[in-house]
Write a protein that holds these residues in place. Structure first.
Motif, mmCIF file in Angstrom:
data_model
loop_
_atom_site.group_PDB
_atom_site.id
_atom_site.type_symbol
_atom_site.label_atom_id
_atom_site.label_comp_id
_atom_site.label_asym_id
_atom_site.label_seq_id
_atom_site.Cartn_x
_atom_site.Cartn_y
_atom_site.Cartn_z
ATOM 1 N N THR A 15 0.844 -1.184 0.000
ATOM 2 C CA THR A 15 0.000 0.000 0.000
ATOM 3 C C THR A 15 0.881 1.236 0.000
ATOM 4 O OG1 THR A 15 -1.868 1.119 1.069
ATOM 5 C CG2 THR A 15 -0.229 0.124 2.524
ATOM 6 N N VAL A 34 -8.373 4.261 -10.811
ATOM 7 C CA VAL A 34 -9.627 4.707 -10.201
ATOM 8 C C VAL A 34 -9.984 6.127 -10.652
ATOM 9 C CG1 VAL A 34 -10.663 5.399 -7.995
ATOM 10 C CG2 VAL A 34 -9.686 3.119 -8.244
ATOM 11 N N ASN A 51 -2.805 3.995 -2.845
ATOM 12 C CA ASN A 51 -3.094 2.877 -3.746
ATOM 13 C C ASN A 51 -2.625 1.603 -3.067
ATOM 14 O OD1 ASN A 51 -3.853 1.321 -5.877
ATOM 15 N ND2 ASN A 51 -2.445 2.217 -7.369
ATOM 16 N N HIS A 70 -13.905 6.840 -3.942
ATOM 17 C CA HIS A 70 -13.388 5.565 -3.455
ATOM 18 C C HIS A 70 -13.751 4.472 -4.457
ATOM 19 C CE1 HIS A 70 -13.118 7.768 0.367
ATOM 20 N NE2 HIS A 70 -14.376 8.117 0.151
ATOM 21 N N LEU A 89 -12.143 0.623 -6.731
ATOM 22 C CA LEU A 89 -11.152 -0.435 -6.901
ATOM 23 C C LEU A 89 -11.027 -0.813 -8.367
ATOM 24 C CD1 LEU A 89 -12.673 -3.382 -7.450
ATOM 25 C CD2 LEU A 89 -13.152 -3.230 -5.029
ATOM 26 N N HIS A 118 -10.075 -4.364 -10.583
ATOM 27 C CA HIS A 118 -9.670 -5.760 -10.733
ATOM 28 C C HIS A 118 -8.834 -5.842 -12.004
ATOM 29 C CE1 HIS A 118 -13.048 -7.763 -8.128
ATOM 30 N NE2 HIS A 118 -12.215 -7.019 -7.434
ATOM 31 N N THR A 147 -5.734 -7.121 -7.469
ATOM 32 C CA THR A 147 -6.726 -6.074 -7.251
ATOM 33 C C THR A 147 -6.015 -4.832 -6.740
ATOM 34 O OG1 THR A 147 -7.212 -6.646 -4.944
ATOM 35 C CG2 THR A 147 -8.476 -7.791 -6.648
ATOM 36 N N SER A 154 -7.014 -0.864 -4.914
ATOM 37 C CA SER A 154 -8.058 0.001 -4.364
ATOM 38 C C SER A 154 -7.456 1.358 -4.047
ATOM 39 C CB SER A 154 -8.692 -0.614 -3.115
ATOM 40 O OG SER A 154 -7.733 -0.816 -2.095
ATOM 41 N N GLN A 155 -8.287 2.396 -4.199
ATOM 42 C CA GLN A 155 -7.779 3.757 -4.064
ATOM 43 C C GLN A 155 -8.830 4.695 -3.492
ATOM 44 O OE1 GLN A 155 -6.378 4.285 -8.334
ATOM 45 N NE2 GLN A 155 -4.861 5.498 -7.229
#
Length: 266
Positions: free
Chosen positions: A58, A192, A211, A239, A241, A243, A254, A256-257
């Motif tokens: 992260t 994102v 991220n 917010h 994500l 894939h 994956t 996510s941000q």
């Protein structure tokens, strides 16, 4: 080609220290280091120092780096176990104490007979059947000019009419000649902000605050499907994500941000 030469990441005499010269080809259309390039470089540095494959990382983005800055990346192996290494990487502008980003992550491989994949890839046309993504002229010399992208689900820039979408969009993306790796997923996971404009139906995006990349399985693939899902936009932040899928349907990982939403100026 490996991700390290693509990014221009340079090892030093100290195996825990790396250098990343910031050039236009690593920047956003705004002229600062693309967050995905920072995460990709950090992942490559972590793997190079720990000599283990990434499982999770992260990044928190703290400040901007612009050409001709050089970013120093220092890796600390906080805990080295039999199978898993916990580590962090801190990136600063060379010759200063200014932090650009910091990364925490885990690396390793645990042999097991148990495995499965339950996420479902969206049904989309093949890359050859999808049109090139329309980009603003300001990306002519940015990293986006080096990432070939094709619109699989969503609207072209000229078709964003202010009508919100359903929060789902998808791009096929590839960097010609670049092999599949965790560092590549770090670069491609920073999409994102693209999905924000699609969700809002506006010429909008965002500046990444963070991220997180989780690596599932690295397999050879020319194209990667970026399956973008925006969960919500509120309080000026978005917010979501991504894939990341191989062409054969393998879930590569994956991302996510959270990003600060910004309206693009034409």
């Amino acid at each position: 080609m490996h991700t390290v030469p693509f990014l221009g990441l340079e090892p030093t005499d100290d195996p825990a220290r790396w250098r990343l010269p910031v050039v236009s080809a690593l920047t956003t259309g705004g002229g600062f280091l693309f967050g995905g390039a920072g995460l990709g470089a950090g992942v490559a540095a972590l793997e190079g120092t720990a000599d283990r494959p990434l499982a999770w990382a992260t990044a928190q983005y703290l400040s901007f780096a612009r050409p001709p800055d050089v970013v120093d990346i220092t890796v600390t192996l906080s805990q080295v176990g039999n199978l898993t290494t916990q580590a962090r990487a801190v990136a600063t502008i060379a010759g200063t104490d200014q932090e650009v980003f910091t990364i925490n992550g885990a690396l390793g491989f645990r042999p097991t007979e148990h495995a499965g994949q339950w996420a479902e890839r969206p049904a989309v046309p093949s890359p050859d059947e999808c049109p090139p993504r329309q980009l603003n002229d300001r990306h002519a010399e940015s990293i986006m000019s080096r990432i070939e992208s094709r619109l699989a689900v969503g609207r072209q820039r000229d078709d964003l009419d202010g009508v919100p979408g359903d929060g789902r969009s998808a791009l096929w993306a590839r960097v010609p000649g670049l092999e599949s790796s965790a560092a590549l997923l770090g670069i491609l996971g920073d999409y994102v902000p693209f999905g924000v404009g699609q969700a809002l139906g506006a010429h909008a995006g965002g500046r990444s605050l963070d991220n997180t990349i989780r690596v599932v399985r690295i397999v050879p693939t020319e194209w990667v499907l970026l399956d973008v899902r925006i969960h919500a936009v509120a309080g000026g932040y978005a917010h979501g994500l991504v894939h990341l899928w191989a062409e054969d349907g393998t879930l590569l990982g994956t991302a996510s941000q959270t990003c600060a939403v910004r309206q693009h100026r034409d």
